[in-house]
Write a protein that holds these residues in place. Structure first.
Motif, short mmCIF file in Angstrom:
data_model
loop_
_atom_site.label_atom_id
_atom_site.label_comp_id
_atom_site.label_asym_id
_atom_site.label_seq_id
_atom_site.Cartn_x
_atom_site.Cartn_y
_atom_site.Cartn_z
N LYS A 63 38.16 44.78 51.78
CA LYS A 63 37.46 42.83 51.31
C LYS A 63 37.69 41.54 52.36
O LYS A 63 39.21 41.76 52.76
N TYR A 234 31.81 36.75 40.92
CA TYR A 234 32.10 36.36 41.92
C TYR A 234 32.32 35.11 40.66
O TYR A 234 32.00 35.22 38.91
N ARG A 249 35.04 35.41 45.74
CA ARG A 249 35.51 36.87 44.76
C ARG A 249 36.81 37.13 43.54
O ARG A 249 37.84 36.33 44.17
N ARG A 256 35.11 46.18 38.96
CA ARG A 256 35.38 46.28 40.50
C ARG A 256 35.08 47.09 40.82
O ARG A 256 34.67 48.15 42.19
N TYR A 265 29.97 43.73 47.42
CA TYR A 265 31.17 42.64 46.88
C TYR A 265 31.95 42.44 47.44
O TYR A 265 33.35 42.53 46.60
N ASN A 266 31.67 42.65 48.62
CA ASN A 266 32.63 42.14 49.82
C ASN A 266 33.29 41.24 50.17
O ASN A 266 35.07 40.89 50.78
N ASP A 268 35.34 37.34 50.60
CA ASP A 268 36.20 36.65 49.66
C ASP A 268 35.34 35.85 49.29
O ASP A 268 35.34 34.80 47.94
N TRP A 610 30.03 43.83 54.68
CA TRP A 610 31.29 42.91 54.68
C TRP A 610 32.08 42.64 56.13
O TRP A 610 31.13 42.34 57.06
#
Length: 622
Positions: A63, A234, A249, A256, A265-266, A268, A610
């Motif tokens: 992340k 998010y 994020r 998660r 959803y990696n 930030d 990512w």
């Protein structure tokens, strides 16, 4: 060009095609009275109940980092050029793309299956014996961003709100929803009339859920720049109206670790900058202000990706395989305007588009000619109609053009001169047969009205493609023109059907939802602002074929219905097919990781890729 956010056959005679949708066999392979972990239109699920994550993700993806990009697709009232509201689920205003990342849905789509969904807010779903009612058992840990529980009341409230006041893409889908009830805090029951398509529930389970508390305290169908309460991975961060938006994020996001979310959803931060001018957006990418770009202009892809960051390897230029979805890119001729209601006029206008010249001169050899609204799919008609297709088409023989019943209609092939005299002569003859006669240099009907055709564009690069088409129309007496308008005016005129001709690009879905087909082709959508029935198609034959597709109980039945529909659409020419591209043309600053091959049914880079700190440091982006 937008791309929102889509199979021998039991013979159906005239009586059958006229009946209401009968979903009693929907999900025929899915048992009733049993808790199910997923749904698909025809009962096929790749992943078992205990699957750890989707195969196409990197479950251990780190992340962090920021992803700044111009979204290549959008949905609902969203615009890639500007925004003046943060409510994406009503027709009013322009919202920024990806607001849906702030909200969870009952189920999440698997991108390596054509139509399968698995539990997100819902832990399981139970189908009633009559298959018109669905009980969703919710995960008790589901939370809004303020820490309060997300309950069955929220879901029931959301769906009834969308049915009454939601964007047409939402409201049309919910037309046959008769009740959404909170059975208890963690169980919601959705009941349909019995007339719904078998695929309707798949679309409904993917709808973003909004907060009942928030929207009882705040009006829903007004333009607001205050971020609404969300529950998704998010939340809205920094915003400058019409300029940029950042999605941050949610570190303690409740979902998660769910199998449908793991490895996704990696980033930030996801940032979208808004540019009204394509050149300004491209310059921002070249400078490194934007990190990822999907290129839709052939000339730019061939000749303009030669800047220093490409030469020294900091920017990577790459093509990714396209999705296994039907691709539609076509020019809508608005039949709310009387001059476009005669198919001979539409066919003559189609003959003025010299694709072969356009491909050679403007596209640098890129793109293939579209012949169908379902390119790249099994739904594209080929050869004479099968017996099963004829069973659907015969009841409407008197209504349909004769071409429907032979080889599917094809767009003409020019001599690539840019002004093919043979084709233009045929076009002029068709216009004469339709009652348009020369009056000076222009064509007029017996009322003295000239034949006008204004091509609406929101970008100079699109106008560049339209202008030669317009010149060919002028050469045979059509008062043709190209009008470029700003994004806000374009969106408004699109919503209100205030145009003569307009191009649309769209991916419909591997198993097209009935609501998507209805919104594009059905008479019910023709007079409803905000739908995508831009030509204003009102045809009993088209309606019946859309409904037959919604009634399909197997993929073979769906293929048959849509091939028959394709024949009708190609013969009627409400939409003039133009061109399509097989792959994604992508350039990105080399600081990201991703798993290959990409999934077959989606390319949401912002949720699958990512950030890699070491790679970023090497190119000065760490």
């Amino acid at each position: 060009m937008a791309a929102l956010p889509r199979r021998d056959f039991l013979a159906l005679g005239a009586a059958a095609t006229a009946t209401a949708l009968l979903p009693r066999h929907a999900f025929a392979d899915s048992p009733t009275g049993t808790k199910l972990h997923g749904l698909s239109a025809f009962g096929d699920l790749k992943y078992p109940p205990d699957f750890p994550h989707f195969d196409y993700v990197n479950a251990d993806a780190p992340k962090g980092g920021t992803f700044n990009f111009p979204p290549p697709n959008w949905a609902y009232n969203q615009s890639p050029f500007t925004f003046n509201t943060l409510n994406s689920f009503t027709l009013r205003g322009d919202a920024p793309p990806r607001m849906e990342l702030c909200f969870d849905a009952l189920m999440a789509r698997a991108l390596d299956e054509p139509d399968a969904l698995y539990g997100l807010l819902a832990e399981s779903v139970t189908i009633s014996d009559d298959r018109n009612s669905f009980d969703f058992a919710l995960r008790p840990e589901a939370r809004w961003h303020d820490g309060t529980p997300l309950t069955a009341e929220d879901i029931a409230f959301t769906l009834m709100l969308y049915k009454e006041k939601g964007h047409p893409q939402l409201a049309l889908t919910l037309a046959e929803l008769t009740a959404a009830e909170a059975v208890d805090t963690h169980t919601v029951r959705l009941t349909f009339s019995g007339k719904q398509s078998a695929q309707t529930i798949l679309t409904v389970t993917g709808m973003p859920i909004v907060s009942r508390t928030y929207y009882t305290q705040n009006e829903f169908d007004t333009g607001r720049m205050a971020p609404p309460l969300g529950s998704g991975p998010y939340k809205v961060g920094r915003v400058a109206t019409g300029q940029f938006i950042e999605y941050e994020r949610v570190a303690d996001y409740w979902g998660r670790d769910l199998p449908v979310n793991r490895g996704q959803y990696n980033f930030d931060r996801i940032r979208i900058d808004f540019y009204r001018d394509r050149n300004a957006a491209f310059e921002a990418f070249k400078k490194g202000d934007t990190y990822f770009r999907e290129e839709f202009t052939a000339r730019t892809w061939v000749s303009e990706y030669n800047f220093p960051a490409i030469a020294d390897g900091r920017v990577v230029k790459h093509e990714f395989a396209g999705e296994k979805w039907p691709a539609m890119q076509a020019m809508a001729l608005n039949q709310r305007r009387e001059q476009f209601r005669d198919v001979r006029v539409r066919r003559a206008i189609a003959m003025c588009f010299d694709f072969e010249w356009t491909k050679r001169t403007l596209f640098s050899g890129s793109y293939d000619r579209s012949q169908s609204n379902f390119e790249k799919s099994d739904f594209k008609a080929a050869g004479p109609p099968s017996a099963q297709e004829l069973a659907l088409l015969e009841p409407f023989r008197d209504e349909l053009p004769p071409e429907t019943f032979g080889e599917p209609a094809m767009q003409p092939v020019s001599d690539a001169s840019g002004r093919d005299r043979r084709m233009l002569g045929q076009a002029a003859k068709l216009l004469g047969e339709a009652g348009w006669k020369r009056s000076g240099r222009l064509l007029a009907n017996d009322k003295g009205q000239t034949l006008k055709a204004e091509m609406l564009a929101n970008d100079d690069s699109l106008a560049r493609i339209f202008l030669p088409w317009a010149e060919n129309m002028k050469s045979i007496g059509i008062d043709a023109s190209v009008r470029v308008v700003d994004s806000a005016q374009y969106q408004a005129r699109q919503n209100d059907f205030d145009f003569d001709m307009m191009l649309m690009a769209m991916l419909i879905g591997a198993t097209p939802a009935f609501s998507a087909l209805e919104g594009l082709y059905h008479s019910r959508a023709a007079d409803r602002p905000g739908t995508r029935n831009y030509p204003g198609t009102k045809s009993p034959a088209v309606d019946a074929l859309v409904e037959a597709a919604g009634r399909a109980q197997s993929r073979d039945e769906l293929v048959t219905a849509l091939r028959a529909l394709d024949r009708v659409l190609r013969a009627r020419l409400d939409w003039i097919p133009t061109y399509y591209l097989a792959n994604h043309r992508v350039a990105y600053w080399d600081m990201f990781g991703f798993k290959e091959p990409k999934p077959d049914y989606g390319f949401p880079v912002e949720t699958l890729w990512w950030f890699e700190h070491e790679k970023a440091a090497k190119i000065g982006k760490g």
